[in-house]
Scaffold this motif. Structure first.
Motif, PDB file in Angstrom:
ATOM      1  N   ALA A  14       0.905  -1.175   0.025  1.00 39.02           N
ATOM      2  CA  ALA A  14      -0.066  -0.093   0.043  1.00 39.02           C
ATOM      3  C   ALA A  14       1.003   1.386   0.096  1.00 39.02           C
ATOM      4  O   ALA A  14       0.538   2.450  -0.683  1.00 39.02           O
ATOM      5  CB  ALA A  14      -0.990  -0.058   1.194  1.00 39.02           C
ATOM      6  N   LEU A  15       1.951   1.128   0.893  1.00 38.28           N
ATOM      7  CA  LEU A  15       3.094   2.233   0.645  1.00 38.28           C
ATOM      8  C   LEU A  15       3.692   2.806  -0.295  1.00 38.28           C
ATOM      9  O   LEU A  15       3.458   3.721  -1.138  1.00 38.28           O
ATOM     10  CB  LEU A  15       3.815   2.011   1.824  1.00 38.28           C
ATOM     11  CG  LEU A  15       5.144   3.256   1.914  1.00 38.28           C
ATOM     12  CD1 LEU A  15       4.647   4.625   2.342  1.00 38.28           C
ATOM     13  CD2 LEU A  15       6.169   2.669   3.034  1.00 38.28           C
ATOM     14  N   PHE A  16       3.993   1.568  -1.153  1.00 43.17           N
ATOM     15  CA  PHE A  16       4.668   1.783  -2.452  1.00 43.17           C
ATOM     16  C   PHE A  16       3.706   2.447  -3.450  1.00 43.17           C
ATOM     17  O   PHE A  16       3.580   3.447  -4.485  1.00 43.17           O
ATOM     18  CB  PHE A  16       5.023   0.256  -3.142  1.00 43.17           C
ATOM     19  CG  PHE A  16       6.271  -0.165  -2.407  1.00 43.17           C
ATOM     20  CD1 PHE A  16       7.291   0.755  -1.885  1.00 43.17           C
ATOM     21  CD2 PHE A  16       6.525  -1.391  -2.043  1.00 43.17           C
ATOM     22  CE1 PHE A  16       8.643   0.511  -1.591  1.00 43.17           C
ATOM     23  CE2 PHE A  16       7.707  -1.729  -1.401  1.00 43.17           C
ATOM     24  CZ  PHE A  16       8.372  -0.732  -0.990  1.00 43.17           C
ATOM     25  N   VAL A  17       2.451   1.641  -3.571  1.00 46.86           N
ATOM     26  CA  VAL A  17       1.270   2.219  -4.460  1.00 46.86           C
ATOM     27  C   VAL A  17       1.095   3.776  -4.143  1.00 46.86           C
ATOM     28  O   VAL A  17       1.086   4.457  -5.071  1.00 46.86           O
ATOM     29  CB  VAL A  17      -0.166   1.267  -4.260  1.00 46.86           C
ATOM     30  CG1 VAL A  17      -0.945   1.895  -5.234  1.00 46.86           C
ATOM     31  CG2 VAL A  17       0.277  -0.062  -4.824  1.00 46.86           C
ATOM     32  N   VAL A  18       0.871   4.278  -2.883  1.00 45.63           N
ATOM     33  CA  VAL A  18       0.285   5.419  -2.600  1.00 45.63           C
ATOM     34  C   VAL A  18       1.718   6.214  -2.700  1.00 45.63           C
ATOM     35  O   VAL A  18       1.526   7.435  -3.194  1.00 45.63           O
ATOM     36  CB  VAL A  18      -0.050   5.580  -1.302  1.00 45.63           C
ATOM     37  CG1 VAL A  18       0.985   5.674  -0.095  1.00 45.63           C
ATOM     38  CG2 VAL A  18      -1.042   6.717  -1.035  1.00 45.63           C
ATOM     39  N   ALA A  19       2.829   6.147  -2.731  1.00 43.04           N
ATOM     40  CA  ALA A  19       4.006   6.692  -2.879  1.00 43.04           C
ATOM     41  C   ALA A  19       4.356   6.789  -4.430  1.00 43.04           C
ATOM     42  O   ALA A  19       4.975   8.034  -4.762  1.00 43.04           O
ATOM     43  CB  ALA A  19       5.127   6.192  -2.074  1.00 43.04           C
ATOM     44  N   VAL A  20       4.440   5.714  -5.257  1.00 44.85           N
ATOM     45  CA  VAL A  20       4.738   5.800  -6.338  1.00 44.85           C
ATOM     46  C   VAL A  20       3.752   6.374  -7.531  1.00 44.85           C
ATOM     47  O   VAL A  20       3.933   7.039  -8.230  1.00 44.85           O
ATOM     48  CB  VAL A  20       5.333   4.226  -6.943  1.00 44.85           C
ATOM     49  CG1 VAL A  20       5.721   4.438  -8.402  1.00 44.85           C
ATOM     50  CG2 VAL A  20       6.494   3.806  -6.023  1.00 44.85           C
ATOM     51  N   PHE A  21       2.538   5.542  -7.334  1.00 43.98           N
ATOM     52  CA  PHE A  21       1.595   5.795  -8.266  1.00 43.98           C
ATOM     53  C   PHE A  21       0.759   7.383  -7.697  1.00 43.98           C
ATOM     54  O   PHE A  21      -0.217   7.279  -6.953  1.00 43.98           O
ATOM     55  CB  PHE A  21       0.475   4.817  -8.310  1.00 43.98           C
ATOM     56  CG  PHE A  21      -0.726   5.279  -9.241  1.00 43.98           C
ATOM     57  CD1 PHE A  21      -0.471   5.693 -10.666  1.00 43.98           C
ATOM     58  CD2 PHE A  21      -2.050   5.294  -8.817  1.00 43.98           C
ATOM     59  CE1 PHE A  21      -1.439   6.149 -11.507  1.00 43.98           C
ATOM     60  CE2 PHE A  21      -2.953   5.611  -9.784  1.00 43.98           C
ATOM     61  CZ  PHE A  21      -2.843   5.886 -10.775  1.00 43.98           C
ATOM     62  N   ASN A  22       1.148   8.438  -7.853  1.00 46.99           N
ATOM     63  CA  ASN A  22       0.846   9.904  -7.623  1.00 46.99           C
ATOM     64  C   ASN A  22      -0.139  10.474  -8.879  1.00 46.99           C
ATOM     65  O   ASN A  22       0.640  10.798  -9.843  1.00 46.99           O
ATOM     66  CB  ASN A  22       1.870  10.590  -7.326  1.00 46.99           C
ATOM     67  CG  ASN A  22       2.604   9.813  -6.093  1.00 46.99           C
ATOM     68  OD1 ASN A  22       2.266   9.100  -5.190  1.00 46.99           O
ATOM     69  ND2 ASN A  22       3.686  10.762  -5.943  1.00 46.99           N
TER      70      ASN A  22
END
Length: 463
Positions: A14-22
């Motif tokens: 979830a952290l990667f999705v929210v941090a990468v996919f902006n």
């Protein structure tokens, strides 16, 4: 130093999705036309894949709190580690304000059509940005055990918003077709604005390294991190391309607002298919996503001055943790104060959208500096016969390191080309060159001032 290991595999995904996919960077990219789709594909292959390799390899070799700071320090020495971490931190001082501005631009749609003009009201945007940032700071001081739920809610909001956007785009395409032609995907005769997009795209694809900045707060990182990086990377790459294509289909590139483009697209498509009511719920989900993005980058980047404070390269009080919540609260507070000062400063005399673009472009340059070190570290480790065997073979490390290093250099250079929202080229270049020189010079000042103090302290402690 005592930090709690509260981040599990699903938290990291979830952290990667929210941090990468902006989604906030998609409108400014799509505004430059269909040629940007090819830039996404090139960047995913030449920058994003090598980034995943670098994160897994370097986290395997050098686990612990600090991420890009720790890796550059271990491979290239103390100053390079500090400069890498410093640029990572200061870029987020620029980037977090753009997230706050984007939050305001989207959240006004939740209030209804009569309130949408508030997004261009400077007083309102600065005040709303300050309130959101203050809330995120408080939640992250209470601890990642609490703050991670903002990230997780942001990840859920991101997925719902992206699925809604793409789903409406598919329905519109099959019902009404599209005015987008093959010619729209060609490189334009004057590629100036498209060139700026390449740096922003590389910037949009960073984030896989964020969890490693909080390495001492991950549960069983050796097992948890590689799978989370893979899943987060694949999901983010697919969502970026799908969102850009949908935005190009739904809204003319000349009509895309960099702050409201996603909601514009959903509103336009929803009206065409008779579900206009969906705009407010969509804006709410997207607002949650943006709040999660802000929380993720605030929490992650604040660990850099925390570690630098422990190493005495920054004031020692930045290395303190809260006595009850065990979080680096001075670093979080300093980050928030500087970020809001930059929002207020850049709002003077410039429109909200130009302020957004200027902050974003300088953030691109500073953000990509640590990636120069990451990819160069892969090459150095692969070519050093004395280096221990890591997670990947030397051949993979050389390929990923060379590809990522060249792409990163190109991304930094092209960020100095102005986006179409910029009204004054000389002022933009002064901001870019002056801002870059200022922050790097400040890094050298802090390192050598506090570096001189560190040696006597260490000598005294050994007596």
């Amino acid at each position: 130093m005592h930090l709690k290991r509260v981040l599990g595999r699903w938290d990291l995904i979830a952290l990667f999705v929210v941090a990468v996919f902006n989604l906030n960077v998609v409108p400014s990219i799509a505004a430059n036309g269909g040629a940007t789709v090819w830039l996404w594909l090139v960047s995913l292959l030449l920058f994003f894949w090598p980034q995943g390799i670098a994160v897994i390899e370097l986290a395997h070799r050098y686990p612990g709190e600090g991420g890009v700071y720790l890796w550059a320090k271990e491979v290239f020495g103390d100053f390079h580690g500090f400069l890498s971490g410093w640029c990572y931190w200061t870029n987020n001082m620029m980037y977090v304000p753009t997230v706050m501005l984007y939050f305001v631009g989207v959240s006004v749609f939740v209030l209804g059509p009569s309130h949408q003009s508030l997004a261009e009201n400077k007083v309102f945007t600065v005040a709303a940005s300050f309130i959101l940032l203050a809330l995120l700071v408080v939640l992250n001081i209470v601890g990642l055990g609490v703050g991670k739920w903002i990230n997780n809610l942001g990840g859920i909001g991101t997925m719902i918003a992206a699925i809604t956007l793409v789903g409406l785009g598919v329905i519109v395409y099959f019902r009404f077709g599209t005015t987008v032609a093959a010619a729209d995907f060609r490189i334009p005769a004057n590629p100036r604005f498209v060139l700026n997009s390449f740096g922003v795209i590389c910037f949009g694809l960073v984030g896989l390294e964020l969890a490693s900045v909080m390495g001492d707060e991950i549960q069983d990182p050796e097992r948890t991190l590689p799978g989370a990086v893979a899943w987060g990377g694949v999901l983010s790459g697919l969502l970026y391309i799908a969102a850009t294509l949908t935005l190009l289909i739904a809204v003319s590139k000349n009509d895309i607002s960099v702050l409201q483009g996603i909601v514009q697209a959903v509103s336009h498509m929803a009206d065409r298919v008779g579900v206009g009511w969906i705009v407010a719920p969509f804006a709410l989900m997207l607002s949650l996503s943006i709040a999660g993005i802000g929380s993720a980058w605030l929490a992650g980047s604040a660990r850099i001055p925390f570690v630098a404070g422990l190493d005495s390269y920054l004031p020692a009080w930045l290395g303190k943790v809260h006595p009850r919540y065990l979080t680096p609260y001075p670093a979080l507070i300093v980050h928030a104060v500087i970020s809001m000062s930059l929002v207020a400063l850049n709002s003077i005399g410039a429109g909200v959208q130009e302020t957004f673009q200027k902050l974003l472009s300088l953030a691109v340059v500073l953000q990509l500096v640590p990636f120069l070190y990451m990819f160069a570290a892969l090459l150095k480790l692969a070519l050093d016969p004395a280096a221990e065997k890591g997670h990947y073979s030397n051949r993979v490390l050389i390929l990923a390191g060379a590809s990522g290093l060249v792409t990163t250099i190109l991304g930094i250079a092209l960020a100095f080309f102005p986006a179409q929202q910029i009204t004054s080229l000389p002022l933009y270049e002064l901001w870019m060159f002056g801002g870059t020189a200022f922050f790097i010079s400040l890094a050298a000042f802090f390192f050598y001032v506090y570096g001189r103090r560190k040696a006597p302290r260490e000598a005294a402690s050994r007596i």
